[in-house]
Design a protein around this motif. Structure first.
Motif, PDB file in Angstrom:
ATOM      1  N   GLY A   1       2.461   1.842  -3.379  1.00  0.00           N
ATOM      2  CA  GLY A   1       1.518   2.473  -4.301  1.00  0.00           C
ATOM      3  C   GLY A   1       1.424   3.974  -4.075  1.00  0.00           C
TER       4      GLY A   1
ATOM      5  N   CYS B   1      -1.723  -0.684  -4.634  1.00  0.00           N
ATOM      6  CA  CYS B   1      -2.646  -0.478  -3.511  1.00  0.00           C
ATOM      7  C   CYS B   1      -3.769  -1.515  -3.538  1.00  0.00           C
TER       8      CYS B   1
ATOM      9  N   ALA C   1      -6.958   2.560   4.349  1.00  0.00           N
ATOM     10  CA  ALA C   1      -7.320   2.972   2.982  1.00  0.00           C
ATOM     11  C   ALA C   1      -8.409   4.044   3.020  1.00  0.00           C
TER      12      ALA C   1
ATOM     13  N   VAL D   1      -5.240   6.588  -4.477  1.00  0.00           N
ATOM     14  CA  VAL D   1      -6.420   6.128  -3.731  1.00  0.00           C
ATOM     15  C   VAL D   1      -7.500   7.196  -3.866  1.00  0.00           C
TER      16      VAL D   1
ATOM     17  N   PHE E   1       0.834  -1.203   0.000  1.00  0.00           N
ATOM     18  CA  PHE E   1       0.000   0.000   0.000  1.00  0.00           C
ATOM     19  C   PHE E   1       0.875   1.262   0.000  1.00  0.00           C
TER      20      PHE E   1
ATOM     21  N   GLN F   1      -8.889  -1.670  -3.064  1.00  0.00           N
ATOM     22  CA  GLN F   1      -8.041  -0.971  -2.095  1.00  0.00           C
ATOM     23  C   GLN F   1      -8.695  -0.897  -0.721  1.00  0.00           C
TER      24      GLN F   1
END
Lengths: 236, 87
Positions: free
Chosen positions: A83, A184, A113, A92, A80, A106
């Motif tokens: 990303g 992600c 997230a 995101v 994550f 995600q």
């Protein structure tokens, strides 16, 4: 090793495994459940499941599998974070065109997230006055509050002349943006596996576990753990 | 007023990286993190964990490298041979 033999008899009577409990505290049987080898078959560990939803890997940690939980956490948060490092906070985006489909995957990372997405929507986006769209800024724009919402406004000329670039973040473009969102999303999918493993502990031995359940040789790490927990020095 | 000359300052985790020419190298850390997370819930004995992670990474990267070579041959050799372009 009297105690150890007793434990093995119990394990066979329960169908070659152990029932997952809530937290796994106290008692030799529960202590054996906490073996890093993960010899746990069947049952639902609700507490571990809830913890796994909150923070990746936490479910394994609270059920005593500290090393596994830590590595799971490194894997998920590493993906994550990678990303975000590649594509920035723009990777995101639950309300960004086709990006919102990526957010479905995600979101399985959990509250982290959703927190990143909240920050993105509320601290990096603002409304375009001319179109009414909530969007990422462009170079030379600043976020200003017009009394009811954040809007993009052109940076004053003197501030541009002074070298300021405004409040816009640099969004990911093209292939890099895709890789960032993919990273992600992979984190979310990986966390789904880890969550299920925490919620429904089933052991990790595969064929070894099956052989053991059918009367095959007992894994050495299990004997070691039983001996350690019962104080049997011969077993160590 | 044009702002094309402006270059935004880079802030990690907020701004995107500008590594458009080296994008393929990003597969390495991605596979490494997948291996670390996946093998954490897959290996039977955590004593051999890092060995399993290493094997997983080598297998994935190796297969991807082979596929890259194979597709390069298809695109640069086989396709021009089968369907030559005029000129």
């Amino acid at each position: 090793m009297v105690s150890g033999e007793l434990m093995l008899i119990c394990s066979h009577e329960s169908g070659g495994g152990f029932q997952g409990g809530l937290g796994g505290v106290g008692g030799d049987t529960m202590t054996v459940m906490k073996d890093e080898a993960g010899d746990m078959n069947g049952g639902v560990n609700a507490v571990a499941g809830i913890c796994a939803v909150l923070i990746p890997g936490l479910g394994h940690m609270v059920s005593g599998r500290l090393h596994r939980g830590l590595m799971a956490m490194v894997g998920v948060l590493g993906l994550f974070g990678l990303g975000l490092l590649i594509g920035g906070v723009d990777a995101v985006d639950s309300k960004g065109g086709t990006d919102r489909f990526w957010f479905i995957g995600q979101s399985m990372v959990g509250p982290i997230a959703f927190g990143v997405d909240y920050a993105h929507q509320n601290h990096f986006k603002a409304y375009d006055i001319s179109t009414g769209v909530n969007r990422t800024g462009n170079p030379g724009e600043e976020r200003v509050h017009d009394g009811s919402r954040w809007v993009w406004d052109a940076l004053p000329a003197e501030r541009v002349a002074a070298g300021e670039t405004g409040d816009a973040n640099v969004p990911g473009l093209g292939r890099l943006n895709e890789i960032a969102m993919l990273s992600c999303t992979l984190a979310g999918m990986l966390n789904l596996i880890i969550f299920l493993d925490a919620l429904l502990p089933t052991g990790y031995g595969g064929r070894k576990d099956q052989e053991w359940a059918q009367g095959g040789s007992v894994p050495s790490n299990f004997i070691h753990t039983v001996a350690k927990n019962t104080g049997d020095k011969e077993g160590l | 007023m044009s702002f094309e000359f402006l270059t935004l300052a880079y802030t990690p985790f907020v701004d995107a990286l500008s590594i458009h020419e080296q994008w393929y190298l990003l597969i390495v850390p991605m596979v490494l993190f997948v291996a670390i997370g996946y093998k954490a819930v897959r290996v039977s004995d955590m004593g051999g964990y890092w060995k399993n992670v290493f094997v997983f990474v080598v297998q994935v990267l190796g297969v991807l490298a082979v596929l890259a070579v194979a597709f390069t041959i298809v695109v640069t050799v086989l396709v021009p041979m089968l369907a030559p372009m005029p000129g």
